[in-house]
Design an enzyme around this catalytic site. Structure first.
Site, PDB file in Angstrom:
ATOM      1  N   GLY A 126      59.614 -18.974  83.532  1.00 24.43           N
ATOM      2  CA  GLY A 126      60.725 -19.452  82.733  1.00 24.43           C
ATOM      3  C   GLY A 126      61.780 -18.383  82.638  1.00 24.43           C
ATOM      4  CD  GLU A 132      61.557 -17.593  79.379  1.00 24.53           C
ATOM      5  OE1 GLU A 132      62.680 -17.109  79.118  1.00 24.53           O
ATOM      6  OE2 GLU A 132      60.715 -16.992  80.089  1.00 24.53           O
ATOM      7  CG  ASP A 162      61.652  -4.533  70.926  1.00 25.85           C
ATOM      8  OD1 ASP A 162      61.968  -3.518  70.255  1.00 25.85           O
ATOM      9  OD2 ASP A 162      60.589  -5.150  70.736  1.00 25.85           O
TER      10      ASP A 162
HETATM   11 ZN   LIG Z   1      61.222 -12.988  79.080  1.00 24.04          ZN
END
Ligand SMILES: [Zn+2]
Length: 451
Positions: free
Chosen positions: A194, A238, A263
């Site tokens: 994905g 996703e 992140d």
């Molecule tokens: Zn990813």
């Protein structure tokens, strides 16, 4: 990882050699044929190309970002983005199934099972595989109205081999208003499980290309791709990107400035490389890698959580980047205050209307007592006591709250959640007046939460 051209490899249609006697590959990537999905996802090629997910990494969009609490370059954790006690965001979803003949087709039931998995994971629903996570108070539902206001199942089907191969700008003709619907497409996803083309912070919001793409065989609960990617977590991952989350790994170790590197989250351990499978322990930087996180690359049954700070960033993203996406809070009730009195009760207690998402101020003004104890209950009452005071709330009903105020003038500012669950809910409140003169009761104030 970026969504790089290297991933846009020629993909052979599944049934291109259907006339041959031998088995046909389910997918061909970089000149290699794979005859089962397991063979493909366990291949060195799959890991080498980082095809667990084709979403771009941070860095490429930094210079385009306005400042916010959840920009591309940083996260600022704020109390208003905490899930508990705040709005349940309800997100309408349309799933576009792109097929090549029968390849890529799936039942409505499988689509619905994927929506169920999203809710289990994003709401950490008890009794499900998602129960050990953190409740983000984000709900997904298949749209019941299309952009024209017509009834719909929230599922579309398009038979187009080009689209099935993830080629052609299918979104330009198929997308439903991307500011109001989460558009999910299932097809071959360019060889990944994905991807999203970009995070909302990258400027994609409002574009018809704003979308989530998931490999059709990995979509839904008990998806046909089989273990280890058959539990619907590719979509969970996703949709995490779609709501502003990066991968937990960054092919480095970030820095100690964890809100502005890696992140952009501090309660996920710094991680260099993605973790595949489900190891007992695995540390690529300073601590055990967060391979139980939905934003890593581990097996579906190894993933179990978004962290509280990831939840904070996702809710910030909905508040700042996808403001038109969640349905408005389902409350048509106006906030209201009703005052009741009786017997010898003292008229000393007032309140402002409890508007959801704002506050209500409770005030007791009485110079003859030392303190007031305000109690809020679920039902009204009308019982005259021997003393001549009237108990105006039902002592046998649920007690919502009690709070004490000093006198002669006490104020309490109470937050009212912006939450469909409190819409129209009435708290029947009354103050008990203590100290100084003999014990007494105030008038009642009935507080109805609304808009
Ligand atoms: Zn990813």
């Amino acid at each position: 990882m970026r969504w790089i051209p290297a991933l846009l490899l020629p993909l052979t249609p599944v049934f291109s050699s259907a006339q041959q006697e031998q088995a046909v590959p389910v997918i061909s990537v970089a000149g290699q044929d794979f005859y089962t999905w397991q063979q493909y996802t366990s291949s060195p090629l799959f890991q080498q190309l980082n095809l667990r997910c084709g979403t771009k990494a941070p860095g490429s969009v930094l210079d385009r970002m306005p400042t916010s609490d959840c920009s591309a370059s940083s996260t600022t954790i704020q109390p208003e983005y905490v899930a508990a006690g705040h709005t349940l965001y309800r997100i309408p979803v349309v799933v576009h199934i792109l097929t090549s003949g029968s390849a890529g087709s799936m039942s409505d039931a499988r689509v619905r099972s994927q929506i169920d998995v999203l809710n289990e994971d994003f709401q950490a629903l008890a009794g499900t595989l998602g129960e050990n996570g953190n409740d983000a108070r984000i709900e997904f539902f298949l749209a019941s109205e299309d952009p024209s206001g017509n009834p719909t199942t929230g599922i579309t089907r398009t038979n187009n081999t080009n689209y099935y191969n993830d080629n052609g700008s299918y979104w330009t003709t198929l997308a439903w208003d991307t500011t109001r619907y989460l558009n999910i497409y299932t097809n071959l996803a360019s060889g990944a499980l994905g991807y999203v083309p970009d995070l909302p912070q990258g400027g994609i919001v409002g574009s018809s290309s704003d979308r989530v793409v998931v490999l059709h065989s990995a979509f839904g609960r008990n998806a046909p791709i089989g273990a280890p990617y058959d539990l619907g977590r590719s979509a969970t991952h996703e949709v995490g990107h779609y709501l502003g989350l990066y991968h937990t790994f960054d092919f480095g170790c970030g820095t100690s400035a964890c809100y502005t590197s890696g992140d952009r989250i501090c309660d996920t351990a710094r991680e260099s490389n993605p973790v595949f499978g489900c190891p007992a322990t695995h540390a690529s930087c300073t601590a055990n890698d967060p391979f139980h996180n939905y934003m890593d690359y581990s097996d579906d049954d190894c993933m179990s959580e978004f962290t509280p700070e990831q939840v904070n960033r996702m809710r910030c993203t909905l508040s700042n980047w996808r403001v038109d996406l969640p349905e408005p809070a389902l409350c048509g009730v106006a906030a209201a205050v009703v005052t009741r009195n009786g017997g010898l009760n003292l008229n000393v207690y007032t309140a402002t209307p409890p508007v959801m998402g704002a506050t209500t101020t409770l005030t007791v003004a009485d110079a003859t007592h030392a303190s007031a104890l305000i109690v809020g209950r679920a039902a009204p009452g009308n019982v005259t006591l021997p003393s001549g005071f009237v108990l105006l709330t039902s002592s046998s009903s649920t007690r919502f709250f009690s709070l004490s105020l000093p006198l002669p003038l006490g104020n309490a500012v109470v937050p009212v959640p912006s939450d469909a669950a409190v819409c129209g809910l009435t708290a029947y409140t009354q103050a008990l007046l203590l100290g100084g003169s003999a014990l007494a009761f105030s008038n009642a104030v009935d507080l109805t939460a609304g808009i």
